[in-house]
Motif scaffolding. Structure first.
Motif, PDB file in Angstrom:
ATOM      1  N   LYS A 154      -1.359   9.797  -1.985  1.00 22.76           N
ATOM      2  CA  LYS A 154      -0.572   9.359  -3.134  1.00 22.76           C
ATOM      3  C   LYS A 154      -0.802  10.195  -4.390  1.00 22.76           C
ATOM      4  O   LYS A 154       0.009  10.161  -5.302  1.00 22.76           O
ATOM      5  N   TYR A 155      -1.914  10.888  -4.466  1.00 27.68           N
ATOM      6  CA  TYR A 155      -2.224  11.737  -5.621  1.00 27.68           C
ATOM      7  C   TYR A 155      -2.564  13.138  -5.103  1.00 27.68           C
ATOM      8  O   TYR A 155      -3.693  13.606  -5.242  1.00 27.68           O
TER       9      TYR A 155
ATOM     10  N   GLU B  67       9.569   1.369  -6.744  1.00 29.33           N
ATOM     11  CA  GLU B  67       8.193   1.864  -6.643  1.00 29.33           C
ATOM     12  C   GLU B  67       8.138   3.269  -7.190  1.00 29.33           C
ATOM     13  O   GLU B  67       8.715   4.189  -6.586  1.00 29.33           O
ATOM     14  N   ASP B  69       6.205   6.682  -7.810  1.00 28.87           N
ATOM     15  CA  ASP B  69       5.055   7.360  -7.229  1.00 28.87           C
ATOM     16  C   ASP B  69       5.259   8.863  -7.384  1.00 28.87           C
ATOM     17  O   ASP B  69       6.382   9.314  -7.554  1.00 28.87           O
ATOM     18  N   ASP B  75       4.553   2.998  -0.455  1.00 25.09           N
ATOM     19  CA  ASP B  75       4.617   1.651  -1.010  1.00 25.09           C
ATOM     20  C   ASP B  75       5.976   0.983  -0.816  1.00 25.09           C
ATOM     21  O   ASP B  75       6.046  -0.198  -0.490  1.00 25.09           O
ATOM     22  N   GLN B  89      12.180   3.897  -3.702  1.00 24.51           N
ATOM     23  CA  GLN B  89      11.070   4.703  -4.204  1.00 24.51           C
ATOM     24  C   GLN B  89      11.594   5.636  -5.285  1.00 24.51           C
ATOM     25  O   GLN B  89      12.604   6.305  -5.081  1.00 24.51           O
ATOM     26  N   VAL B 123       3.639   4.178 -12.249  1.00 25.33           N
ATOM     27  CA  VAL B 123       2.664   5.119 -11.686  1.00 25.33           C
ATOM     28  C   VAL B 123       1.236   4.584 -11.917  1.00 25.33           C
ATOM     29  O   VAL B 123       0.948   4.030 -12.968  1.00 25.33           O
TER      30      VAL B 123
END
Lengths: 223, 223
Positions: A154-155, B67, B69, B75, B89, B123
């Motif tokens: 996710k990062y 979501e 991101d 997610d 997303q 985020v």
């Protein structure tokens, strides 16, 4: 009187951060001063990990710490009280990261005469600090078990810029659905060369592995 | 085919975010659509909390989720599979926050016909998202127990802009040095009106309190 020096960092006016960062690294090399940039989410245990690491290394290296934070001085005071080393607080004025010029402002406020290692505790944030080269020799990050093993997915940038990923709070692994092997695999996807070091900063377990890595790094840098 | 719709959000070109946010809120009011902005650190349990909350409310309200991101769709897929509701997303392209225009781009990609409530999962970051009004009716944030009770001291803006602070992972409180009363006191220092709701998203404990607060909010907004 304040317990530690607090430096109000001004926003950088330089457009070309990468060049500033390379310049700073070059200067650090010529001075034999090693700078480590430590990043993580809020609450991952950066300060506790630093205290344990510094206590293992302070007889071998002369160490100073710069704590970046939005506006408190909690961490710098904690480090100073627990280790006795030089520790200053950098106030970023709401900024979510440090760049090379801001890092230089911090270094200029430190007494680095005879210092071997400066550790920069960056702002608690997995996004923005990864985007700005601070001029540090290496980047390290702490991922704590409660955050989950999927964070490298996710990062992605954070994990791709880090040379070391410290997995902290291994003592609570039984209470969280955290798979260390899966985590190693996800980290490798982002950065095949990254070293993953599991630790428990609270008890000190595994911190010696990180401390040895860091000692070796500093000695190589000074050659 | 992708499991959920993925929207690539463009960087906002508007200078005056506060005005854009007020305009968006005005439109939402006239459409009777409630938007909640949910913020937190990475790994605090936002997605699990949302799934539990949606499952408690989906028979009473028509709900959709956006979501945000950096670049995964983990997610949105999880939420869709666990609740069956509309979930998209938003890819922020490396941006560390959403502003009002970016939020509007997300809303435009949703089918909001007949929808009562849209939840924006911002985020994972305690710094930047707090600086940008998304146009949401309310801001909520999740602080998880392993992050520590001192976070309102270290991320003051986040706690001052939030109407609700959900304290998640209360089941692991015995293993962490987290004082709920101290946390309430620190939250009050930042925002005396903020509601603090302790929950355990994994077991569902306390989620009904948050769901009731949210149901009440949505019904008031639609009047």
């Amino acid at each position: 009187m304040e317990k530690v020096k607090i430096v109000e960092i001004k926003k950088s006016i330089f457009e070309n951060n990468d060049k500033q960062a390379d310049n700073l690294r070059g200067e650090l090399k010529s001075r034999g001063l090693y700078l480590l940039n430590l990043m993580s989410s809020p609450g991952s245990g950066k300060t506790t990990t630093l205290i344990q690491t510094i206590n293992l290394l302070k007889d071998k290296l002369r160490i100073a710490v710069m704590e970046a934070d939005i506006d408190s001085d909690v961490d710098a005071v904690k480090i100073k009280e627990a280790t006795g080393i030089q520790s200053i607080q950098l106030h970023t004025g709401g900024m979510c990261h440090l760049d090379a010029e801001m890092t230089r402002q911090g270094l200029d406020s430190l007494d680095t005469d005879g210092t071997d290692l400066v550790i920069l505790e960056n702002v608690g944030n997995l996004v923005c600090p990864a985007e700005f080269d601070t001029g540090a020799v290496r980047n390290a990050m702490i991922l704590s078990v409660p955050e989950g093993d999927d964070k490298p997915l996710k990062y992605p940038l954070m994990f791709s810029v880090c040379d070391v990923v410290i997995v902290n709070k291994t003592d609570v692994m039984p209470y969280f659905d955290f798979d260390l092997e899966k985590c190693r695999e996800y980290v490798r996807m982002r950065n095949p060369k990254a070293v993953v070091i599991p630790i428990c900063a609270r008890t000190g377990e595994g911190v010696d592995v990180f401390a040895s890595w860091l000692l070796n790094e500093v000695r190589n840098w000074k050659q």
